[in-house]
Design a protein around this motif. Structure first.
Motif, PDB file in Angstrom:
ATOM      1  N   PRO A   1       0.789  -1.246   0.000  1.00  0.00           N
ATOM      2  CA  PRO A   1       0.000   0.000   0.000  1.00  0.00           C
ATOM      3  C   PRO A   1       0.816   1.289   0.000  1.00  0.00           C
ATOM      4  O   PRO A   1       0.574   2.181  -0.806  1.00  0.00           O
ATOM      5  N   VAL A   2       1.784   1.406   0.912  1.00  0.00           N
ATOM      6  CA  VAL A   2       2.552   2.650   0.997  1.00  0.00           C
ATOM      7  C   VAL A   2       3.347   2.872  -0.277  1.00  0.00           C
ATOM      8  O   VAL A   2       3.344   3.974  -0.853  1.00  0.00           O
ATOM      9  N   LEU A   3       4.026   1.833  -0.749  1.00  0.00           N
ATOM     10  CA  LEU A   3       4.811   1.966  -1.980  1.00  0.00           C
ATOM     11  C   LEU A   3       3.914   2.261  -3.169  1.00  0.00           C
ATOM     12  O   LEU A   3       4.272   3.059  -4.046  1.00  0.00           O
ATOM     13  N   ARG A   4       2.755   1.649  -3.193  1.00  0.00           N
ATOM     14  CA  ARG A   4       1.818   1.875  -4.307  1.00  0.00           C
ATOM     15  C   ARG A   4       1.365   3.329  -4.353  1.00  0.00           C
ATOM     16  O   ARG A   4       1.301   3.932  -5.428  1.00  0.00           O
ATOM     17  N   GLU A   5       1.076   3.911  -3.197  1.00  0.00           N
ATOM     18  CA  GLU A   5       0.615   5.297  -3.164  1.00  0.00           C
ATOM     19  C   GLU A   5       1.718   6.265  -3.575  1.00  0.00           C
ATOM     20  O   GLU A   5       1.485   7.214  -4.319  1.00  0.00           O
ATOM     21  N   VAL A   6       2.922   6.035  -3.082  1.00  0.00           N
ATOM     22  CA  VAL A   6       4.052   6.900  -3.449  1.00  0.00           C
ATOM     23  C   VAL A   6       4.344   6.771  -4.940  1.00  0.00           C
ATOM     24  O   VAL A   6       4.590   7.763  -5.637  1.00  0.00           O
ATOM     25  N   ASP A   7       4.296   5.551  -5.436  1.00  0.00           N
ATOM     26  CA  ASP A   7       4.593   5.298  -6.850  1.00  0.00           C
ATOM     27  C   ASP A   7       3.581   5.989  -7.756  1.00  0.00           C
ATOM     28  O   ASP A   7       3.939   6.505  -8.820  1.00  0.00           O
ATOM     29  N   ALA A   8       2.322   6.019  -7.344  1.00  0.00           N
ATOM     30  CA  ALA A   8       1.261   6.607  -8.181  1.00  0.00           C
ATOM     31  C   ALA A   8       1.133   8.106  -8.018  1.00  0.00           C
ATOM     32  O   ALA A   8       0.456   8.769  -8.833  1.00  0.00           O
ATOM     33  N   LEU A   9       1.785   8.694  -7.020  1.00  0.00           N
ATOM     34  CA  LEU A   9       1.622  10.114  -6.717  1.00  0.00           C
ATOM     35  C   LEU A   9       2.026  10.980  -7.908  1.00  0.00           C
ATOM     36  O   LEU A   9       3.134  10.898  -8.416  1.00  0.00           O
ATOM     37  N   GLY A  10       1.093  11.811  -8.360  1.00  0.00           N
ATOM     38  CA  GLY A  10       1.364  12.735  -9.453  1.00  0.00           C
ATOM     39  C   GLY A  10       1.261  12.150 -10.839  1.00  0.00           C
ATOM     40  O   GLY A  10       1.380  12.878 -11.833  1.00  0.00           O
ATOM     41  N   ARG A  11       1.007  10.857 -10.933  1.00  0.00           N
ATOM     42  CA  ARG A  11       0.973  10.200 -12.238  1.00  0.00           C
ATOM     43  C   ARG A  11      -0.396  10.310 -12.894  1.00  0.00           C
ATOM     44  O   ARG A  11      -1.419  10.434 -12.210  1.00  0.00           O
TER      45      ARG A  11
END
Length: 272
Positions: free
Chosen positions: A260-270
């Motif tokens: 979850p945390v990595l997924r949210e950071v990865d998707a941020l701004g995309r």
């Protein structure tokens, strides 16, 4: 206070330099347009020109900001990583090269008597890393370890450049974590260069390719190699080696998307 102002100035200079270089390359389109166009994960055509733009701006700003004993090494690993990465981007896109993926693929091709562009890049970056490591340590074993840290970090960033913004976010995160101390000026400019290109990467107008990912990874690897003593470098190399071997078996994208945390950071701004 003086160091903080200098680092802030280098970050700003890096952002301006990467944007200006990328915009100039987009106008000039050096060589064949096909060299600089790739299909992204959505199946859309995007530019690869942010890769050489990042490599060039990282090399210049790292050399300007680095302590005197690290200037040549900083410029060298950035230029070499970028040049070999661009070579792999262009030559590795050929039909006879495209199927060789990962360390296993390159070694498999070698057993068949074929030298892939990816293998040339790996050997070249590793050799350059050992040469550059002479600025960090003189002991032969520790120098090889330090060179491995530089090359391993460059390769790790190449493995991360599979989704928009992912490698640049990792560069910003690792750069921020290692910005402290006198040697932090080494990566202040490259951090800014990464930030300057992040919006276009997130909006899928461009992608780093091997040229950009290897360049930023190599200069950050030099910073990691300079950050501690022999045991710290050995531990860092062990982590990098474990991640590289894991990538042969496990998809980083799958791991990120299932966390979850990595997924949210990865998707941020995309783009959605």
């Amino acid at each position: 206070m003086g160091q903080r102002i200098r680092k802030a100035s280098l970050i700003a200079a890096g952002a301006v330099a990467s944007r200006a270089t990328y915009d100039a390359l987009e106008r000039l389109q050096p060589g064949s347009v096909q060299w600089w166009t790739r299909t992204n994960h959505r199946g859309e055509q995007v530019s690869l020109l942010s890769g050489p733009a990042l490599a060039a701006s990282a090399a210049v700003t790292a050399a300007v900001g680095a302590p005197k004993n690290l200037r040549s090494a900083a410029a060298g690993v950035s230029v070499l990583g970028g040049a070999l990465g661009v070579y792999d981007d262009i030559v590795g896109h050929r039909a006879d090269q495209k199927n060789a993926k990962g360390l296993r693929g390159h070694l498999g091709a070698l057993r068949e008597g074929r030298v892939t562009s990816g293998l040339v890049k790996l050997v070249g970056v590793a050799t350059g890393g050992v040469v550059a490591a002479g600025a960090v340590t003189r002991g032969p074993v520790d120098r090889i370890v330090a060179g491995g840290v530089i090359a391993g970090t460059a390769n790790l960033f190449n493995l991360l450049d599979l989704r928009p913004g992912r490698a640049l976010k990792a560069a910003l995160g690792l750069g921020a974590a290692t910005l402290g101390g006198n040697a932090g000026t080494l990566i202040a400019g490259p951090i800014g260069a990464s930030a300057g290109l992040l919006p276009d990467d997130l909006n899928e107008r461009t992608m780093l390719g091997d040229g950009g990912a290897n360049a930023i990874g190599a200069v950050l690897g030099l910073r990691l190699a300079a950050a501690g003593g022999p045991w710290t470098r050995a531990g860092t190399l062990a982590v990098l080696a474990a991640l590289t071997l894991a990538s042969e078996k496990v998809s980083f994208t799958r791991v990120i998307e299932s966390t979850p945390v990595l997924r949210e950071v990865d998707a941020l701004g995309r783009r959605q």
